[in-house]
Design a protein around this motif. Structure first.
Motif, short mmCIF file in Angstrom:
data_model
loop_
_atom_site.label_atom_id
_atom_site.label_comp_id
_atom_site.label_asym_id
_atom_site.label_seq_id
_atom_site.Cartn_x
_atom_site.Cartn_y
_atom_site.Cartn_z
N ASN A 68 -76.48 29.39 30.07
CA ASN A 68 -77.89 29.04 29.83
C ASN A 68 -78.50 28.57 31.15
OD1 ASN A 68 -77.46 26.15 30.16
ND2 ASN A 68 -76.41 26.24 28.21
N ARG A 69 -79.73 28.15 31.12
CA ARG A 69 -80.42 27.72 32.33
C ARG A 69 -80.32 26.21 32.54
NH1 ARG A 69 -83.12 31.17 35.14
NH2 ARG A 69 -84.62 29.64 35.85
N ARG A 70 -79.62 25.51 31.68
CA ARG A 70 -79.49 24.05 31.80
C ARG A 70 -78.62 23.72 33.01
NH1 ARG A 70 -76.77 22.70 26.92
NH2 ARG A 70 -74.91 23.42 28.01
N HIS A 71 -79.03 22.75 33.78
CA HIS A 71 -78.18 22.24 34.85
C HIS A 71 -78.60 20.82 35.20
CE1 HIS A 71 -81.42 23.33 37.71
NE2 HIS A 71 -80.80 22.61 38.59
N TRP A 72 -77.73 20.15 35.92
CA TRP A 72 -77.97 18.79 36.34
C TRP A 72 -78.04 18.77 37.85
CZ3 TRP A 72 -74.96 20.41 32.43
CH2 TRP A 72 -75.23 19.89 31.16
N CYS A 73 -79.11 18.20 38.37
CA CYS A 73 -79.33 18.17 39.81
C CYS A 73 -79.23 16.73 40.29
CB CYS A 73 -80.69 18.76 40.16
SG CYS A 73 -80.98 18.81 41.93
N PHE A 74 -78.41 16.50 41.29
CA PHE A 74 -78.20 15.17 41.85
C PHE A 74 -78.85 15.08 43.22
CE2 PHE A 74 -74.43 16.31 39.28
CZ PHE A 74 -74.62 15.41 38.24
N LYS A 75 -79.50 13.95 43.48
CA LYS A 75 -80.15 13.73 44.78
C LYS A 75 -79.12 13.41 45.84
CE LYS A 75 -84.63 12.22 43.18
NZ LYS A 75 -85.64 11.17 43.21
N ALA A 76 -79.29 14.03 46.99
CA ALA A 76 -78.47 13.73 48.16
C ALA A 76 -79.37 13.09 49.21
CB ALA A 76 -77.84 15.01 48.71
N SER A 77 -78.84 12.16 49.94
CA SER A 77 -79.62 11.50 51.00
C SER A 77 -79.71 12.34 52.25
CB SER A 77 -78.98 10.15 51.36
OG SER A 77 -78.96 9.31 50.24
N THR A 78 -78.69 13.17 52.47
CA THR A 78 -78.65 13.99 53.69
C THR A 78 -78.19 15.40 53.35
OG1 THR A 78 -76.32 13.53 54.21
CG2 THR A 78 -77.97 11.95 55.06
N ARG A 79 -78.47 16.30 54.25
CA ARG A 79 -77.99 17.68 54.08
C ARG A 79 -76.48 17.76 54.23
NH1 ARG A 79 -82.62 21.60 56.59
NH2 ARG A 79 -84.32 20.75 55.32
N ASP A 80 -75.90 16.89 55.02
CA ASP A 80 -74.44 16.85 55.13
C ASP A 80 -73.81 16.53 53.78
OD1 ASP A 80 -74.42 17.52 57.82
OD2 ASP A 80 -74.24 15.43 58.50
N GLN A 81 -74.46 15.65 52.99
CA GLN A 81 -73.94 15.35 51.66
C GLN A 81 -73.98 16.59 50.77
OE1 GLN A 81 -76.26 11.99 50.25
NE2 GLN A 81 -74.60 10.58 50.76
N VAL A 82 -75.03 17.39 50.87
CA VAL A 82 -75.12 18.62 50.09
C VAL A 82 -73.99 19.56 50.49
CG1 VAL A 82 -76.52 20.68 49.58
CG2 VAL A 82 -77.62 18.42 49.75
N ASP A 83 -73.76 19.70 51.79
CA ASP A 83 -72.67 20.55 52.27
C ASP A 83 -71.32 20.06 51.74
OD1 ASP A 83 -74.61 21.92 53.72
OD2 ASP A 83 -74.09 20.96 55.63
N SER A 84 -71.10 18.76 51.80
CA SER A 84 -69.85 18.17 51.33
C SER A 84 -69.70 18.33 49.82
CB SER A 84 -69.79 16.69 51.72
OG SER A 84 -68.58 16.11 51.30
N PHE A 85 -70.78 18.14 49.08
CA PHE A 85 -70.79 18.35 47.63
C PHE A 85 -70.28 19.75 47.30
CE2 PHE A 85 -73.35 20.54 44.40
CZ PHE A 85 -73.20 19.75 43.26
N HIS A 86 -70.81 20.74 47.97
CA HIS A 86 -70.44 22.13 47.69
C HIS A 86 -68.98 22.40 48.11
CE1 HIS A 86 -70.64 26.58 48.02
NE2 HIS A 86 -71.35 26.42 46.92
N ARG A 87 -68.63 22.01 49.31
CA ARG A 87 -67.28 22.24 49.83
C ARG A 87 -66.22 21.55 48.97
NH1 ARG A 87 -68.43 20.47 54.33
NH2 ARG A 87 -67.67 18.35 54.10
N ARG A 88 -66.47 20.29 48.63
CA ARG A 88 -65.48 19.53 47.86
C ARG A 88 -65.42 20.00 46.41
NH1 ARG A 88 -65.60 13.36 49.20
NH2 ARG A 88 -63.59 13.58 48.19
N GLY A 89 -66.57 20.43 45.87
CA GLY A 89 -66.57 20.98 44.52
C GLY A 89 -65.75 22.24 44.43
N LEU A 90 -65.88 23.11 45.42
CA LEU A 90 -65.08 24.35 45.45
C LEU A 90 -63.59 24.04 45.56
CD1 LEU A 90 -67.22 26.62 47.79
CD2 LEU A 90 -66.98 26.78 45.30
N ALA A 91 -63.26 23.01 46.33
CA ALA A 91 -61.86 22.65 46.56
C ALA A 91 -61.20 22.01 45.34
CB ALA A 91 -61.75 21.71 47.76
N THR A 92 -62.00 21.62 44.35
CA THR A 92 -61.44 20.92 43.18
C THR A 92 -61.73 21.67 41.88
OG1 THR A 92 -63.40 19.49 43.15
CG2 THR A 92 -61.40 18.63 44.23
#
Length: 139
Positions: A68-92
């Motif tokens: 479906n189109r439902r999703h949860w979006c979390f605020k990041a303070s920096t772009r590095d946090q977004v990069d880390s979110f994606h990288r670490r999510g893939l790794a787990t």
């Protein structure tokens, strides 16, 4: 104004979800506040003295997770946090639904990344702060 006080996400296997949510929440600087047999929680609940906090609960729930189109979006303070979110999510155990990058169709500085958690829930991290000379990417 913050719109959401708290949100809950259901998963059929909390043991599979735990490393994923631990990793992406840590990447965003959000603390784990409880870890129980039937749920894990991150962030902080609001109180009379703190009306700005928000929290996420990930609950054991055997209900089917349909596309479906439902999703949860979390605020990041920096772009590095977004990069880390994606990288670490893939790794787990997560799957990518759009790597980190600028999405100018939202606004010129919208920097986000999208993942599916191990159960198939769609989550996102976004940083709204601008940085010069960012090439847009398509989603």
């Amino acid at each position: 104004m913050l719109l959401l006080d708290h949100v809950s996400i259901g998963v059929p296997d909390l043991d599979a979800a735990r490393p994923f949510y631990d990793a992406i929440m840590e990447a965003l600087g959000v603390s784990k506040v409880y870890d129980r047999v039937d749920a894990i929680g991150y962030g902080a609940r609001c109180s009379a003295d703190d009306v700005q906090s928000s929290c996420l609960a990930v609950y054991l729930d055997q209900s089917p997770i349909a596309t479906n189109r439902r999703h949860w979006c979390f605020k990041a303070s920096t772009r590095d946090q977004v990069d880390s979110f994606h990288r670490r999510g893939l790794a787990t155990g997560g799957r990518s639904d759009g790597g980190p990058g600028v999405r100018p169709h939202y606004h010129e500085h919208y920097y986000g990344a999208f993942l599916f958690d191990p159960a198939g829930n769609r989550v996102e991290a976004v940083c709204h702060a601008g940085e010069p000379a960012d090439p847009p990417i398509s989603r």
